[in-house]
Design an enzyme around this catalytic site. Structure first.
Site, short mmCIF file in Angstrom:
data_model
loop_
_atom_site.label_atom_id
_atom_site.label_comp_id
_atom_site.label_asym_id
_atom_site.label_seq_id
_atom_site.Cartn_x
_atom_site.Cartn_y
_atom_site.Cartn_z
CB SER A 1 -13.09 3.18 11.78
OG SER A 1 -12.99 3.01 12.30
CD GLU B 1 -12.11 3.53 17.46
OE1 GLU B 1 -11.72 4.74 18.06
OE2 GLU B 1 -12.42 2.71 18.69
CE1 TYR C 1 -7.54 1.94 11.75
CE2 TYR C 1 -9.25 2.43 13.62
CZ TYR C 1 -9.00 2.09 12.41
OH TYR C 1 -10.06 0.74 11.42
NE ARG D 1 -9.48 2.34 23.01
CZ ARG D 1 -10.01 2.29 21.60
NH1 ARG D 1 -10.94 3.82 21.24
NH2 ARG D 1 -10.90 1.36 21.26
CG LEU E 1 -11.79 -4.26 2.41
CD1 LEU E 1 -11.99 -5.72 2.89
CD2 LEU E 1 -12.98 -3.15 2.91
CB ALA E 2 -4.65 -3.51 3.05
CG LEU F 1 -2.09 -0.91 1.17
CD1 LEU F 1 -2.97 -0.95 2.38
CD2 LEU F 1 -3.07 -0.40 -0.60
#
Length: 326
Positions: free
Chosen positions: A123, A125, A147, A276, A78-79, A57
């Site tokens: 996502s 997130e 992320y 976290r 998706l990676a 990628l």
């Protein structure tokens, strides 16, 4: 015959998506990095039916070659570096792989096959410190981890390529989705693996962080159907994919342990190490748009999902134990 190129094909989502597309008669091309010990565990049963292409990628030239070889009708990106906790000690790597690589993939498609339909794995997130509940496609993003920040970049660069170049590029904003193929570092799988090991006398305790964190958990096999449906539409659009139900980590523990005849309170230890730096306390998706426009529906509920995962881990651990004994 339709052709699809999947990055991240050996991961949880990639393996379920590859199964789905093969069932629908697609020729499936899976991109993989060159490694000394490739991991085919999730796709072992369909490995020979996937056309494998080497690519990275972070290397645009290899992605251009992958698109040229596969000549895809559909591309599913998706990676990623997909583990939130790992994005803190590895923020730059996460940015390179989860954010900038989306631009690489879009560029490869734009250069070689601009008419191909492109799916980007966004996502929940990205919502992070949520600005409204439930979260929908128009909810402002407020990511709370490297992320999440990287996923916001990937999401918006996909929107920009759609609007700037007229590409069929869309994103699925997927809330937590799990399965027996989930990595052991993710909380659902960490729990079900521990339940199996504790049940079989191979582990004594389970260390956890925030048990009151609320998540919207669904089954990965259901969610990949939504990915496919997005690319069957006449116009590209972005969709929240979720169950619309919230469950705490504590509920996850109760269901998983009790299914194995155990009481989680006898085994779980709260460890500050697993909290976290910036916690995401609540995620709840509004998937009404996907249900209405895509005709998408859920087939597996939360309880069924967790029991499925416990069964799979019990079988896996027993099998491994037999091999050791032999």
């Amino acid at each position: 015959m339709k052709k699809a190129l999947i990055t991240g094909v050996t991961g949880q989502d990639g393996s379920y998506l590859a199964e789905l597309l093969l069932e629908k008669g697609y020729a499936v091309y899976g991109m993989r990095r060159r490694t000394s010990t490739p991991n085919y565990e999730n796709v072992q049963h369909i490995r020979d039916r996937i056309n494998w292409i080497s690519g990275d990628l972070t290397d645009l030239s290899s992605l251009i070659e992958a698109v040229r070889i596969s000549d895809p009708d559909e591309v599913y990106n998706l990676a990623a570096q997909s583990f939130v906790a790992a994005s803190w000690p590895q923020p730059l790597t996460t940015g390179q792989i989860t954010a900038l690589s989306v631009t690489n993939m879009l560029e490869a498609v734009r250069i070689v096959k601009p008419e191909a339909k492109f799916y980007q794995a966004s996502s929940s997130e990205m919502f992070g410190k949520v600005q409204e509940t439930p979260q929908k496609e128009t909810t402002p993003f407020y990511p709370r981890s490297p992320y999440g920040v990287a996923k916001v970049y990937g999401h918006w660069i996909t929107v920009n390529y759609r609007e700037s170049f007229g590409m069929f590029a869309c994103s699925g904003i997927l809330f937590n989705h799990e399965s027996p193929r989930r990595g052991l570092e993710f909380v659902t799988r960490k729990v079900t693996d521990a339940v199996a090991r504790i049940k079989l006398g191979m582990q004594d305790e389970l260390r956890m962080g925030n048990l009151d964190a609320l998540r919207d958990w669904g089954f990965a096999g259901d969610y990949v159907k939504a990915m496919w449906l997005m690319l069957q539409q006449d116009e590209p659009d972005d969709f929240v994919i979720a169950t619309g139900e919230m469950h705490t980590v504590r509920e996850l523990l109760e269901i998983a342990f009790s299914y194995a005849g155990l009481d989680y309170r006898n085994y779980v230890i709260i460890d500050p190490e697993y909290v976290r730096p910036a916690e995401v306390d609540l995620l709840l998706g509004d998937c009404s748009k996907a249900k209405e426009k895509l005709g998408w529906k859920l087939d597996v509920n939360f309880g069924q999902l967790i029991r499925m995962m416990v069964d799979a881990d019990l079988e896996r651990v027993r099998r491994a134990e037999r091999l050791i004994v032999v």
